[in-house]
Enzyme design. Structure first.
Site, PDB file in Angstrom:
ATOM      1  N   THR A   1       0.857  -1.189   0.000  1.00 29.43           N
ATOM      2  CA  THR A   1       0.000   0.000   0.000  1.00 29.43           C
ATOM      3  C   THR A   1       0.894   1.240   0.000  1.00 29.43           C
ATOM      4  OG1 THR A   1      -1.636  -1.252   1.254  1.00 29.43           O
ATOM      5  CG2 THR A   1      -1.876   1.154   1.250  1.00 29.43           C
TER       6      THR A   1
ATOM      7  N   PHE B   1      -6.092  -6.329  -1.379  1.00 30.31           N
ATOM      8  CA  PHE B   1      -7.244  -6.075  -0.508  1.00 30.31           C
ATOM      9  C   PHE B   1      -7.527  -7.213   0.457  1.00 30.31           C
ATOM     10  CE2 PHE B   1      -7.735  -3.286  -4.125  1.00 30.31           C
ATOM     11  CZ  PHE B   1      -8.178  -2.089  -3.564  1.00 30.31           C
ATOM     12  N   LEU B   2      -6.622  -8.205   0.523  1.00 31.72           N
ATOM     13  CA  LEU B   2      -6.919  -9.344   1.405  1.00 31.72           C
ATOM     14  C   LEU B   2      -6.991  -8.908   2.864  1.00 31.72           C
ATOM     15  CD1 LEU B   2      -4.143 -10.218   3.052  1.00 31.72           C
ATOM     16  CD2 LEU B   2      -3.538 -11.209   0.859  1.00 31.72           C
TER      17      LEU B   2
ATOM     18  N   LYS C   1      -6.978   2.140  -3.047  1.00 26.72           N
ATOM     19  CA  LYS C   1      -6.665   1.294  -1.879  1.00 26.72           C
ATOM     20  C   LYS C   1      -6.819   2.087  -0.578  1.00 26.72           C
ATOM     21  CE  LYS C   1      -5.023  -1.724   0.914  1.00 26.72           C
ATOM     22  NZ  LYS C   1      -5.786  -2.860   1.348  1.00 26.72           N
TER      23      LYS C   1
ATOM     24  N   PHE D   1     -18.920  -3.934   8.649  1.00 28.90           N
ATOM     25  CA  PHE D   1     -18.070  -2.987   9.390  1.00 28.90           C
ATOM     26  C   PHE D   1     -18.870  -2.012  10.237  1.00 28.90           C
ATOM     27  CE2 PHE D   1     -14.826  -4.905   7.032  1.00 28.90           C
ATOM     28  CZ  PHE D   1     -13.639  -4.633   7.684  1.00 28.90           C
TER      29      PHE D   1
ATOM     30  N   CYS E   1      -2.809  -2.198   9.002  1.00 23.47           N
ATOM     31  CA  CYS E   1      -3.259  -1.408   7.839  1.00 23.47           C
ATOM     32  C   CYS E   1      -4.035  -0.150   8.216  1.00 23.47           C
ATOM     33  CB  CYS E   1      -4.096  -2.285   6.911  1.00 23.47           C
ATOM     34  SG  CYS E   1      -3.099  -3.575   6.142  1.00 23.47           S
TER      35      CYS E   1
ATOM     36  N   LYS F   1      -7.399  -8.782  15.655  1.00 24.21           N
ATOM     37  CA  LYS F   1      -8.673  -9.392  15.290  1.00 24.21           C
ATOM     38  C   LYS F   1      -8.520 -10.907  15.346  1.00 24.21           C
ATOM     39  CE  LYS F   1      -8.533  -9.551  10.299  1.00 24.21           C
ATOM     40  NZ  LYS F   1      -9.270  -9.134   9.149  1.00 24.21           N
TER      41      LYS F   1
ATOM     42  N   ARG G   1       0.008  -5.866  15.594  1.00 23.69           N
ATOM     43  CA  ARG G   1       0.393  -4.488  15.284  1.00 23.69           C
ATOM     44  C   ARG G   1      -0.780  -3.542  15.579  1.00 23.69           C
ATOM     45  NH1 ARG G   1       3.350  -5.596   9.521  1.00 23.69           N
ATOM     46  NH2 ARG G   1       1.770  -7.228   9.401  1.00 23.69           N
TER      47      ARG G   1
HETATM   48  N1  LIG Z   1      -1.267  -7.379   6.233  1.00 23.13           N
HETATM   49  C1  LIG Z   1      -2.391  -7.145   5.565  1.00 23.13           C
HETATM   50  O1  LIG Z   1      -3.458  -7.593   5.929  1.00 23.13           O
HETATM   51  C2  LIG Z   1      -2.350  -6.302   4.311  1.00 23.13           C
HETATM   52  C3  LIG Z   1      -3.474  -6.295   3.456  1.00 23.13           C
HETATM   53  C4  LIG Z   1      -3.429  -5.520   2.301  1.00 23.13           C
HETATM   54  C5  LIG Z   1      -2.286  -4.768   2.022  1.00 23.13           C
HETATM   55  N2  LIG Z   1      -1.248  -4.773   2.887  1.00 23.13           N
HETATM   56  C6  LIG Z   1      -0.052  -3.997   2.540  1.00 23.13           C
HETATM   57  O2  LIG Z   1       0.889  -4.888   1.968  1.00 23.13           O
HETATM   58  C7  LIG Z   1       2.229  -4.550   2.369  1.00 23.13           C
HETATM   59  C8  LIG Z   1       2.877  -5.733   3.070  1.00 23.13           C
HETATM   60  O3  LIG Z   1       2.151  -6.022   4.230  1.00 23.13           O
HETATM   61  P1  LIG Z   1       2.554  -7.231   5.212  1.00 23.13           P
HETATM   62  O4  LIG Z   1       1.660  -7.132   6.392  1.00 23.13           O
HETATM   63  O5  LIG Z   1       2.617  -8.497   4.425  1.00 23.13           O
HETATM   64  O6  LIG Z   1       4.048  -6.759   5.549  1.00 23.13           O
HETATM   65  P2  LIG Z   1       5.049  -7.102   6.741  1.00 23.13           P
HETATM   66  O7  LIG Z   1       5.539  -5.808   7.251  1.00 23.13           O
HETATM   67  O8  LIG Z   1       4.423  -8.087   7.694  1.00 23.13           O
HETATM   68  O9  LIG Z   1       6.245  -7.861   6.005  1.00 23.13           O
HETATM   69  C9  LIG Z   1       7.009  -7.331   4.989  1.00 23.13           C
HETATM   70  C10 LIG Z   1       8.101  -8.336   4.603  1.00 23.13           C
HETATM   71  O10 LIG Z   1       8.897  -7.727   3.597  1.00 23.13           O
HETATM   72  C11 LIG Z   1      10.260  -8.076   3.844  1.00 23.13           C
HETATM   73  N3  LIG Z   1      11.133  -7.113   3.148  1.00 23.13           N
HETATM   74  C12 LIG Z   1      11.381  -5.812   3.429  1.00 23.13           C
HETATM   75  N4  LIG Z   1      12.223  -5.280   2.523  1.00 23.13           N
HETATM   76  C13 LIG Z   1      12.509  -6.264   1.627  1.00 23.13           C
HETATM   77  C14 LIG Z   1      13.311  -6.333   0.447  1.00 23.13           C
HETATM   78  N5  LIG Z   1      13.966  -5.286   0.000  1.00 23.13           N
HETATM   79  N6  LIG Z   1      13.367  -7.508  -0.211  1.00 23.13           N
HETATM   80  C15 LIG Z   1      12.677  -8.590   0.233  1.00 23.13           C
HETATM   81  N7  LIG Z   1      11.914  -8.584   1.333  1.00 23.13           N
HETATM   82  C16 LIG Z   1      11.826  -7.431   2.021  1.00 23.13           C
HETATM   83  C17 LIG Z   1      10.375  -8.056   5.362  1.00 23.13           C
HETATM   84  O11 LIG Z   1      11.503  -8.770   5.816  1.00 23.13           O
HETATM   85  C18 LIG Z   1       9.030  -8.722   5.757  1.00 23.13           C
HETATM   86  O12 LIG Z   1       9.141 -10.119   5.843  1.00 23.13           O
HETATM   87  C19 LIG Z   1       2.086  -3.292   3.219  1.00 23.13           C
HETATM   88  O13 LIG Z   1       2.236  -2.176   2.402  1.00 23.13           O
HETATM   89  C20 LIG Z   1       0.657  -3.373   3.724  1.00 23.13           C
HETATM   90  O14 LIG Z   1       0.122  -2.104   4.018  1.00 23.13           O
HETATM   91  C21 LIG Z   1      -1.240  -5.534   4.008  1.00 23.13           C
END
Ligand SMILES: NC(=O)c1ccc[n+]([C@@H]2O[C@H](COP(=O)([O-])OP(=O)(O)OC[C@H]3O[C@@H](n4cnc5c(N)ncnc54)[C@H](O)[C@@H]3O)[C@@H](O)[C@H]2O)c1
Length: 435
Positions: free
Chosen positions: A121, A150-151, A205, A250, A261, A322, A329
Protein backbone atom coordinates in the site's frame (compact mmCIF):
# COMPACT_ATOMS: atom_id res chain seq x y z
CA UNK A 1 4.15 -17.99 -15.67
CA UNK A 2 7.27 -17.45 -13.56
CA UNK A 3 6.75 -14.98 -10.76
CA UNK A 4 8.95 -13.44 -8.06
CA UNK A 5 7.36 -12.19 -4.86
CA UNK A 6 9.45 -9.69 -2.92
CA UNK A 7 8.52 -9.68 0.78
CA UNK A 8 7.21 -12.88 2.29
CA UNK A 9 4.80 -11.95 5.05
CA UNK A 10 0.98 -11.72 5.28
CA UNK A 11 0.60 -10.32 1.75
CA UNK A 12 3.64 -11.77 -0.03
CA UNK A 13 3.40 -15.30 1.31
CA UNK A 14 -0.34 -15.53 0.69
CA UNK A 15 -0.10 -14.02 -2.82
CA UNK A 16 2.85 -16.21 -3.78
CA UNK A 17 1.19 -19.35 -2.49
CA UNK A 18 -2.10 -18.59 -4.26
CA UNK A 19 -0.31 -17.83 -7.55
CA UNK A 20 1.52 -21.17 -7.17
CA UNK A 21 -1.77 -22.90 -6.39
CA UNK A 22 -3.09 -21.75 -9.77
CA UNK A 23 -0.13 -23.40 -11.54
CA UNK A 24 2.48 -20.66 -11.75
CA UNK A 25 6.09 -21.16 -10.70
CA UNK A 26 6.72 -18.77 -7.84
CA UNK A 27 9.87 -17.83 -6.01
CA UNK A 28 9.49 -15.75 -2.85
CA UNK A 29 12.39 -13.60 -1.70
CA UNK A 30 12.85 -11.91 1.66
CA UNK A 31 15.74 -10.12 3.37
CA UNK A 32 14.88 -11.90 6.61
CA UNK A 33 17.16 -14.95 6.46
CA UNK A 34 15.54 -16.64 9.47
CA UNK A 35 12.11 -16.35 7.87
CA UNK A 36 13.35 -17.93 4.62
CA UNK A 37 15.12 -20.75 6.51
CA UNK A 38 11.88 -21.43 8.39
CA UNK A 39 9.89 -21.54 5.16
CA UNK A 40 12.42 -23.83 3.52
CA UNK A 41 12.03 -26.13 6.52
CA UNK A 42 8.27 -26.18 5.99
CA UNK A 43 7.43 -23.88 8.92
CA UNK A 44 5.09 -20.93 8.46
CA UNK A 45 6.28 -17.74 10.18
CA UNK A 46 2.78 -16.23 10.50
CA UNK A 47 -0.58 -17.64 11.50
CA UNK A 48 -3.11 -17.56 8.68
CA UNK A 49 -5.81 -20.25 8.50
CA UNK A 50 -5.25 -22.76 5.68
CA UNK A 51 -1.91 -21.30 4.62
CA UNK A 52 0.34 -24.03 5.99
CA UNK A 53 -1.26 -26.80 3.97
CA UNK A 54 -1.15 -24.77 0.73
CA UNK A 55 2.50 -23.80 1.25
CA UNK A 56 3.45 -27.42 1.96
CA UNK A 57 1.64 -28.77 -1.10
CA UNK A 58 2.96 -26.19 -3.54
CA UNK A 59 6.49 -26.48 -2.17
CA UNK A 60 6.37 -30.27 -2.44
CA UNK A 61 5.09 -30.09 -6.00
CA UNK A 62 7.91 -27.72 -6.92
CA UNK A 63 5.88 -24.61 -7.77
CA UNK A 64 6.86 -22.60 -4.67
CA UNK A 65 10.42 -21.78 -3.64
CA UNK A 66 12.05 -19.45 -1.16
CA UNK A 67 15.31 -17.52 -1.31
CA UNK A 68 17.17 -14.55 0.12
CA UNK A 69 18.77 -13.90 -3.27
CA UNK A 70 16.89 -11.27 -5.29
CA UNK A 71 18.94 -12.05 -8.41
CA UNK A 72 17.96 -15.70 -8.31
CA UNK A 73 14.28 -14.85 -7.86
CA UNK A 74 14.06 -12.10 -10.48
CA UNK A 75 16.28 -13.62 -13.17
CA UNK A 76 14.00 -16.63 -13.50
CA UNK A 77 10.79 -14.56 -13.55
CA UNK A 78 8.97 -12.18 -15.87
CA UNK A 79 6.83 -10.53 -13.21
CA UNK A 80 7.82 -9.38 -9.72
CA UNK A 81 5.26 -8.41 -7.11
CA UNK A 82 6.54 -6.10 -4.42
CA UNK A 83 4.86 -6.94 -1.10
CA UNK A 84 7.22 -5.35 1.40
CA UNK A 85 6.09 -3.39 4.45
CA UNK A 86 5.21 0.31 4.29
CA UNK A 87 5.11 1.21 7.99
CA UNK A 88 4.15 4.56 9.43
CA UNK A 89 7.02 7.05 9.69
CA UNK A 90 7.25 9.44 12.66
CA UNK A 91 5.46 12.14 10.62
CA UNK A 92 2.52 9.84 9.84
CA UNK A 93 3.49 9.37 6.19
CA UNK A 94 4.15 5.91 4.75
CA UNK A 95 7.81 4.93 5.01
CA UNK A 96 8.69 3.83 1.49
CA UNK A 97 12.30 2.84 2.12
CA UNK A 98 11.53 -0.87 1.64
CA UNK A 99 9.56 -0.27 -1.55
CA UNK A 100 12.31 1.77 -3.23
CA UNK A 101 14.98 -0.69 -2.13
CA UNK A 102 12.97 -3.68 -3.37
CA UNK A 103 12.21 -2.03 -6.73
CA UNK A 104 15.88 -1.18 -7.20
CA UNK A 105 16.86 -4.77 -6.39
CA UNK A 106 14.38 -6.11 -8.93
CA UNK A 107 15.29 -3.60 -11.64
CA UNK A 108 18.99 -4.36 -11.24
CA UNK A 109 18.40 -8.12 -11.46
CA UNK A 110 16.01 -8.28 -14.43
CA UNK A 111 17.55 -9.99 -17.46
CA UNK A 112 14.88 -9.06 -20.00
CA UNK A 113 11.49 -7.36 -20.25
CA UNK A 114 10.03 -7.31 -16.73
CA UNK A 115 6.82 -6.23 -15.02
CA UNK A 116 7.06 -4.88 -11.49
CA UNK A 117 3.70 -4.73 -9.75
CA UNK A 118 3.57 -2.91 -6.42
CA UNK A 119 1.19 -4.73 -4.07
CA UNK A 120 2.32 -2.83 -1.00
CA UNK A 121 0.00 0.00 0.00
CA UNK A 122 1.75 3.13 -1.23
CA UNK A 123 0.71 6.81 -1.40
CA UNK A 124 -0.54 8.28 -4.62
CA UNK A 125 2.37 9.17 -6.91
CA UNK A 126 4.70 6.44 -5.61
CA UNK A 127 4.65 4.54 -8.91
CA UNK A 128 5.88 7.64 -10.70
CA UNK A 129 8.64 8.21 -8.15
CA UNK A 130 9.77 4.57 -8.16
CA UNK A 131 9.74 4.52 -11.99
CA UNK A 132 12.08 7.51 -12.03
CA UNK A 133 14.34 5.95 -9.38
CA UNK A 134 14.81 2.62 -11.15
CA UNK A 135 15.16 3.98 -14.69
CA UNK A 136 18.98 4.39 -14.45
CA UNK A 137 19.38 0.87 -13.01
CA UNK A 138 17.50 -1.14 -15.62
CA UNK A 139 19.21 -2.71 -18.61
CA UNK A 140 15.88 -3.77 -20.10
CA UNK A 141 12.39 -2.37 -20.46
CA UNK A 142 10.52 -2.45 -17.18
CA UNK A 143 6.82 -1.72 -16.81
CA UNK A 144 5.94 -0.58 -13.33
CA UNK A 145 2.33 -1.03 -12.23
CA UNK A 146 0.17 -0.68 -9.15
CA UNK A 147 -1.67 -3.79 -8.04
CA UNK A 148 -2.98 -2.98 -4.55
CA UNK A 149 -3.90 -5.88 -2.31
CA UNK A 150 -7.24 -6.07 -0.51
CA UNK A 151 -6.92 -9.34 1.40
CA UNK A 152 -7.85 -9.44 5.10
CA UNK A 153 -5.78 -11.29 7.68
CA UNK A 154 -7.79 -14.21 9.00
CA UNK A 155 -9.43 -14.91 5.62
CA UNK A 156 -6.51 -13.99 3.38
CA UNK A 157 -6.56 -17.07 1.17
CA UNK A 158 -10.28 -16.87 0.49
CA UNK A 159 -9.95 -13.13 -0.18
CA UNK A 160 -7.07 -13.65 -2.59
CA UNK A 161 -8.69 -16.57 -4.38
CA UNK A 162 -12.10 -14.86 -4.63
CA UNK A 163 -11.49 -11.11 -4.55
CA UNK A 164 -14.39 -8.65 -4.81
CA UNK A 165 -12.31 -7.09 -7.56
CA UNK A 166 -8.74 -6.89 -8.77
CA UNK A 167 -7.32 -3.44 -9.42
CA UNK A 168 -4.55 -2.99 -11.95
CA UNK A 169 -3.09 0.48 -12.25
CA UNK A 170 -1.04 0.45 -15.40
CA UNK A 171 -0.01 2.64 -18.28
CA UNK A 172 1.30 -0.29 -20.34
CA UNK A 173 -0.96 -2.52 -22.43
CA UNK A 174 1.54 -5.38 -22.31
CA UNK A 175 1.86 -5.29 -18.51
CA UNK A 176 -1.92 -4.98 -18.14
CA UNK A 177 -2.43 -8.08 -20.31
CA UNK A 178 0.09 -10.07 -18.26
CA UNK A 179 -1.40 -9.04 -14.91
CA UNK A 180 -4.93 -9.66 -16.17
CA UNK A 181 -3.93 -13.15 -17.28
CA UNK A 182 -2.30 -13.90 -13.91
CA UNK A 183 -5.41 -12.88 -11.99
CA UNK A 184 -7.96 -14.46 -14.32
CA UNK A 185 -8.20 -17.77 -12.36
CA UNK A 186 -9.39 -15.78 -9.34
CA UNK A 187 -12.24 -13.87 -11.02
CA UNK A 188 -14.06 -16.72 -12.72
CA UNK A 189 -17.34 -15.70 -11.08
CA UNK A 190 -17.17 -12.46 -13.06
CA UNK A 191 -15.94 -10.25 -10.27
CA UNK A 192 -14.30 -7.41 -12.15
CA UNK A 193 -10.69 -6.67 -12.98
CA UNK A 194 -10.60 -2.89 -12.91
CA UNK A 195 -7.97 -1.27 -15.08
CA UNK A 196 -7.02 2.29 -14.26
CA UNK A 197 -4.05 4.61 -14.11
CA UNK A 198 -1.53 3.92 -11.30
CA UNK A 199 -2.42 7.04 -9.32
CA UNK A 200 -6.09 6.10 -9.17
CA UNK A 201 -5.20 2.53 -8.19
CA UNK A 202 -2.96 3.77 -5.39
CA UNK A 203 -5.66 6.10 -4.09
CA UNK A 204 -8.45 3.50 -4.43
CA UNK A 205 -6.66 1.29 -1.88
CA UNK A 206 -6.39 4.12 0.66
CA UNK A 207 -9.97 5.25 0.00
CA UNK A 208 -11.15 1.74 0.78
CA UNK A 209 -9.34 1.43 4.10
CA UNK A 210 -10.25 4.98 5.06
CA UNK A 211 -13.94 4.30 4.40
CA UNK A 212 -13.86 1.17 6.56
CA UNK A 213 -12.06 3.01 9.35
CA UNK A 214 -14.71 5.76 9.17
CA UNK A 215 -17.49 3.21 9.51
CA UNK A 216 -15.86 1.66 12.58
CA UNK A 217 -15.32 5.00 14.28
CA UNK A 218 -18.87 6.05 13.36
CA UNK A 219 -20.50 2.98 14.91
CA UNK A 220 -18.28 3.32 17.98
CA UNK A 221 -19.51 6.88 18.47
CA UNK A 222 -23.10 5.75 18.06
CA UNK A 223 -22.44 2.97 20.63
CA UNK A 224 -20.97 5.48 23.07
CA UNK A 225 -24.09 7.58 22.62
CA UNK A 226 -26.25 4.47 23.26
CA UNK A 227 -24.40 4.00 26.54
CA UNK A 228 -25.32 7.44 27.82
CA UNK A 229 -28.87 7.72 26.45
CA UNK A 230 -29.95 4.15 27.28
CA UNK A 231 -30.37 2.84 23.71
CA UNK A 232 -29.35 -0.62 22.48
CA UNK A 233 -26.59 -0.59 19.85
CA UNK A 234 -27.60 -3.93 18.33
CA UNK A 235 -31.04 -2.57 17.51
CA UNK A 236 -29.60 0.69 16.21
CA UNK A 237 -27.05 -1.25 14.17
CA UNK A 238 -29.75 -3.40 12.60
CA UNK A 239 -31.85 -0.34 11.83
CA UNK A 240 -28.84 1.15 10.12
CA UNK A 241 -27.42 -1.91 8.38
CA UNK A 242 -30.68 -3.04 6.76
CA UNK A 243 -30.75 0.19 4.78
CA UNK A 244 -29.49 -0.93 1.38
CA UNK A 245 -27.78 2.40 0.86
CA UNK A 246 -25.65 1.64 3.91
CA UNK A 247 -25.30 -2.15 4.33
CA UNK A 248 -24.28 -4.00 7.47
CA UNK A 249 -20.55 -4.60 7.04
CA UNK A 250 -18.07 -2.99 9.39
CA UNK A 251 -20.76 -1.67 11.70
CA UNK A 252 -19.84 -3.62 14.83
CA UNK A 253 -18.86 -1.53 17.84
CA UNK A 254 -15.81 -2.50 19.84
CA UNK A 255 -12.53 -1.28 21.23
CA UNK A 256 -11.34 0.47 18.08
CA UNK A 257 -9.56 -0.61 14.92
CA UNK A 258 -5.97 -1.80 14.96
CA UNK A 259 -3.75 -3.94 12.77
CA UNK A 260 -1.03 -3.28 10.30
CA UNK A 261 -3.26 -1.41 7.84
CA UNK A 262 -6.07 0.89 9.02
CA UNK A 263 -4.10 2.99 11.54
CA UNK A 264 -1.12 3.59 9.28
CA UNK A 265 -3.16 3.97 6.09
CA UNK A 266 -5.49 6.52 7.69
CA UNK A 267 -2.46 8.49 8.89
CA UNK A 268 -0.79 8.25 5.48
CA UNK A 269 -3.90 9.51 3.70
CA UNK A 270 -4.22 12.43 6.11
CA UNK A 271 -0.56 13.14 5.41
CA UNK A 272 -1.06 13.01 1.62
CA UNK A 273 -3.97 15.43 1.92
CA UNK A 274 -1.88 17.77 4.08
CA UNK A 275 1.02 17.67 1.59
CA UNK A 276 -1.48 18.81 -1.01
CA UNK A 277 -2.82 21.61 1.22
CA UNK A 278 -6.07 19.81 2.01
CA UNK A 279 -7.42 19.30 5.51
CA UNK A 280 -9.00 15.81 5.61
CA UNK A 281 -11.01 16.70 8.74
CA UNK A 282 -13.26 13.65 8.50
CA UNK A 283 -10.35 11.21 8.71
CA UNK A 284 -8.64 13.15 11.46
CA UNK A 285 -11.84 12.78 13.48
CA UNK A 286 -12.02 9.03 12.75
CA UNK A 287 -8.51 8.65 14.06
CA UNK A 288 -9.17 10.73 17.20
CA UNK A 289 -12.30 8.69 17.93
CA UNK A 290 -10.32 5.49 17.46
CA UNK A 291 -7.54 6.48 19.86
CA UNK A 292 -10.19 7.27 22.46
CA UNK A 293 -12.06 4.04 21.80
CA UNK A 294 -8.95 1.93 22.39
CA UNK A 295 -8.94 3.21 25.98
CA UNK A 296 -12.63 2.67 26.63
CA UNK A 297 -12.30 -0.68 28.42
CA UNK A 298 -9.43 0.38 30.66
CA UNK A 299 -11.41 3.54 31.54
CA UNK A 300 -14.37 1.38 32.55
CA UNK A 301 -12.13 -0.83 34.67
CA UNK A 302 -10.89 2.28 36.48
CA UNK A 303 -14.41 3.60 36.91
CA UNK A 304 -15.44 0.27 38.47
CA UNK A 305 -12.41 -0.38 40.69
CA UNK A 306 -11.13 3.18 41.21
CA UNK A 307 -8.15 4.73 39.42
CA UNK A 308 -5.50 3.03 41.55
CA UNK A 309 -5.28 -0.58 40.47
CA UNK A 310 -2.37 -1.56 42.73
CA UNK A 311 -2.96 -5.02 44.16
CA UNK A 312 -5.52 -5.81 41.44
CA UNK A 313 -5.10 -8.53 38.84
CA UNK A 314 -6.85 -8.65 35.48
CA UNK A 315 -7.26 -11.44 32.95
CA UNK A 316 -7.24 -10.49 29.27
CA UNK A 317 -8.66 -12.83 26.62
CA UNK A 318 -7.62 -11.89 23.09
CA UNK A 319 -4.49 -9.98 22.13
CA UNK A 320 -4.42 -10.09 18.32
CA UNK A 321 -6.00 -7.07 16.64
CA UNK A 322 -8.67 -9.39 15.29
CA UNK A 323 -9.49 -13.11 15.39
CA UNK A 324 -7.81 -15.72 13.17
CA UNK A 325 -4.49 -13.91 13.07
CA UNK A 326 -1.44 -13.65 15.34
CA UNK A 327 -0.84 -10.04 14.25
CA UNK A 328 -0.66 -7.60 17.17
CA UNK A 329 0.39 -4.49 15.28
CA UNK A 330 -1.52 -1.49 16.74
CA UNK A 331 -3.85 -3.91 18.59
CA UNK A 332 -6.27 -2.28 21.04
CA UNK A 333 -5.16 -4.90 23.60
CA UNK A 334 -1.77 -3.17 23.82
CA UNK A 335 -3.36 0.14 24.84
CA UNK A 336 -5.63 -1.53 27.42
CA UNK A 337 -2.85 -3.63 28.96
CA UNK A 338 -0.42 -0.70 29.11
CA UNK A 339 -3.12 1.36 30.89
CA UNK A 340 -3.72 -1.40 33.44
CA UNK A 341 0.01 -1.87 34.06
CA UNK A 342 0.55 1.88 34.42
CA UNK A 343 -2.22 1.97 37.04
CA UNK A 344 -0.33 -0.67 39.06
CA UNK A 345 -2.32 -3.79 38.11
CA UNK A 346 -1.00 -7.25 37.30
CA UNK A 347 -2.14 -8.72 34.00
CA UNK A 348 -2.61 -12.35 32.94
CA UNK A 349 -3.09 -12.81 29.19
CA UNK A 350 -4.38 -15.47 26.84
CA UNK A 351 -4.69 -15.59 23.04
CA UNK A 352 -5.05 -18.70 20.86
CA UNK A 353 -2.30 -17.59 18.44
CA UNK A 354 -0.66 -14.30 19.46
CA UNK A 355 1.20 -15.21 22.68
CA UNK A 356 4.53 -15.31 20.82
CA UNK A 357 4.08 -11.80 19.43
CA UNK A 358 2.74 -10.60 22.79
CA UNK A 359 5.93 -11.77 24.52
CA UNK A 360 7.95 -9.52 22.20
CA UNK A 361 5.84 -6.54 23.31
CA UNK A 362 5.30 -7.11 27.03
CA UNK A 363 8.29 -9.29 27.97
CA UNK A 364 7.95 -10.36 31.59
CA UNK A 365 5.56 -7.53 32.52
CA UNK A 366 2.50 -9.83 32.14
CA UNK A 367 1.98 -13.58 32.57
CA UNK A 368 1.10 -15.74 29.55
CA UNK A 369 -1.46 -18.57 29.55
CA UNK A 370 -2.09 -21.14 26.83
CA UNK A 371 -5.46 -22.08 28.34
CA UNK A 372 -8.00 -19.27 28.61
CA UNK A 373 -9.34 -20.37 32.03
CA UNK A 374 -5.84 -20.36 33.52
CA UNK A 375 -5.56 -16.63 32.85
CA UNK A 376 -8.56 -16.11 35.17
CA UNK A 377 -6.94 -17.51 38.32
CA UNK A 378 -7.00 -14.88 41.06
CA UNK A 379 -8.17 -12.14 38.66
CA UNK A 380 -10.47 -9.34 39.80
CA UNK A 381 -12.11 -9.20 36.38
CA UNK A 382 -11.91 -10.49 32.81
CA UNK A 383 -11.39 -8.17 29.81
CA UNK A 384 -12.23 -9.44 26.33
CA UNK A 385 -10.28 -7.66 23.61
CA UNK A 386 -10.60 -9.96 20.53
CA UNK A 387 -13.68 -11.85 19.33
CA UNK A 388 -12.07 -15.28 18.87
CA UNK A 389 -14.80 -17.86 18.27
CA UNK A 390 -13.66 -19.95 21.22
CA UNK A 391 -14.59 -17.13 23.60
CA UNK A 392 -18.22 -17.07 22.50
CA UNK A 393 -19.52 -19.92 24.62
CA UNK A 394 -17.17 -20.45 27.55
CA UNK A 395 -18.08 -22.49 30.59
CA UNK A 396 -19.48 -19.56 32.58
CA UNK A 397 -19.64 -21.59 35.80
CA UNK A 398 -15.92 -22.20 35.49
CA UNK A 399 -15.26 -18.53 34.63
CA UNK A 400 -17.23 -17.47 37.69
CA UNK A 401 -15.54 -19.98 39.96
CA UNK A 402 -12.04 -19.07 38.81
CA UNK A 403 -12.33 -15.27 38.88
CA UNK A 404 -11.94 -13.56 42.26
CA UNK A 405 -14.82 -11.22 41.35
CA UNK A 406 -17.52 -12.04 38.81
CA UNK A 407 -16.86 -8.99 36.59
CA UNK A 408 -16.49 -9.03 32.79
CA UNK A 409 -15.53 -6.09 30.59
CA UNK A 410 -16.47 -7.26 27.11
CA UNK A 411 -14.95 -5.09 24.38
CA UNK A 412 -16.57 -7.16 21.62
CA UNK A 413 -20.17 -7.62 22.79
CA UNK A 414 -19.92 -11.41 22.81
CA UNK A 415 -22.46 -12.19 25.50
CA UNK A 416 -26.12 -11.59 26.18
CA UNK A 417 -26.50 -9.04 29.03
CA UNK A 418 -29.62 -10.85 30.29
CA UNK A 419 -27.75 -14.15 30.53
CA UNK A 420 -24.86 -12.42 32.28
CA UNK A 421 -27.26 -10.99 34.82
CA UNK A 422 -28.90 -14.37 35.35
CA UNK A 423 -25.44 -15.86 35.96
CA UNK A 424 -24.77 -13.08 38.45
CA UNK A 425 -21.91 -11.42 36.55
CA UNK A 426 -21.34 -7.68 36.61
CA UNK A 427 -21.16 -7.27 32.85
CA UNK A 428 -19.93 -4.25 30.89
CA UNK A 429 -20.16 -4.16 27.09
CA UNK A 430 -20.21 -1.51 24.37
CA UNK A 431 -23.39 0.47 23.74
CA UNK A 432 -25.85 -2.04 25.15
CA UNK A 433 -28.75 -1.29 27.43
CA UNK A 434 -28.03 -2.61 30.93
CA UNK A 435 -30.46 -5.30 32.10
N1 LIG B 1 -1.27 -7.38 6.23
C1 LIG B 1 -2.39 -7.15 5.56
O1 LIG B 1 -3.46 -7.59 5.93
C2 LIG B 1 -2.35 -6.30 4.31
C3 LIG B 1 -3.47 -6.30 3.46
C4 LIG B 1 -3.43 -5.52 2.30
C5 LIG B 1 -2.29 -4.77 2.02
N2 LIG B 1 -1.25 -4.77 2.89
C6 LIG B 1 -0.05 -4.00 2.54
O2 LIG B 1 0.89 -4.89 1.97
C7 LIG B 1 2.23 -4.55 2.37
C8 LIG B 1 2.88 -5.73 3.07
O3 LIG B 1 2.15 -6.02 4.23
P1 LIG B 1 2.55 -7.23 5.21
O4 LIG B 1 1.66 -7.13 6.39
O5 LIG B 1 2.62 -8.50 4.43
O6 LIG B 1 4.05 -6.76 5.55
P2 LIG B 1 5.05 -7.10 6.74
O7 LIG B 1 5.54 -5.81 7.25
O8 LIG B 1 4.42 -8.09 7.69
O9 LIG B 1 6.24 -7.86 6.00
C9 LIG B 1 7.01 -7.33 4.99
C10 LIG B 1 8.10 -8.34 4.60
O10 LIG B 1 8.90 -7.73 3.60
C11 LIG B 1 10.26 -8.08 3.84
N3 LIG B 1 11.13 -7.11 3.15
C12 LIG B 1 11.38 -5.81 3.43
N4 LIG B 1 12.22 -5.28 2.52
C13 LIG B 1 12.51 -6.26 1.63
C14 LIG B 1 13.31 -6.33 0.45
N5 LIG B 1 13.97 -5.29 0.00
N6 LIG B 1 13.37 -7.51 -0.21
C15 LIG B 1 12.68 -8.59 0.23
N7 LIG B 1 11.91 -8.58 1.33
C16 LIG B 1 11.83 -7.43 2.02
C17 LIG B 1 10.37 -8.06 5.36
O11 LIG B 1 11.50 -8.77 5.82
C18 LIG B 1 9.03 -8.72 5.76
O12 LIG B 1 9.14 -10.12 5.84
C19 LIG B 1 2.09 -3.29 3.22
O13 LIG B 1 2.24 -2.18 2.40
C20 LIG B 1 0.66 -3.37 3.72
O14 LIG B 1 0.12 -2.10 4.02
C21 LIG B 1 -1.24 -5.53 4.01
Amino acid sequence: MNIAIVGTSYVGLVSGTCFAESGNEVICVDIDRARIEQLKAGQIPIYEPGLEELVRRNTKEGRLQFTIDHKQAVSQSMVSFIAVGTPMSPTGSADLTNVFKAAEQVAGAAIGYHVIAIKSTVPVGTNDRVRAAIAPLANHRIDLCSCPEFLKEGSAIEDFMRPDRVIIGSASEQATAILRELHSPFVRTDNPILIMDPRSAELAKYACNAMLALRISFINEIANLCDVVGAEINDVRRGLGTDRRIGSHFLFPGVGYGGSCFPKDVQALIHTARENHLDFALLEAAETVNMRQKRVLADRVKAHFGGDLKGRTFAVWGLAFKPRTDDMREAPSIVAIEELLAAGAQVRVHDPEALGNARRIFGDRVSYHQINYEALTGADALLIMTEWNEFRHPNFQRVRATLKNPVIFDGRNLYDPALMKALDFRYYSIGRRPV
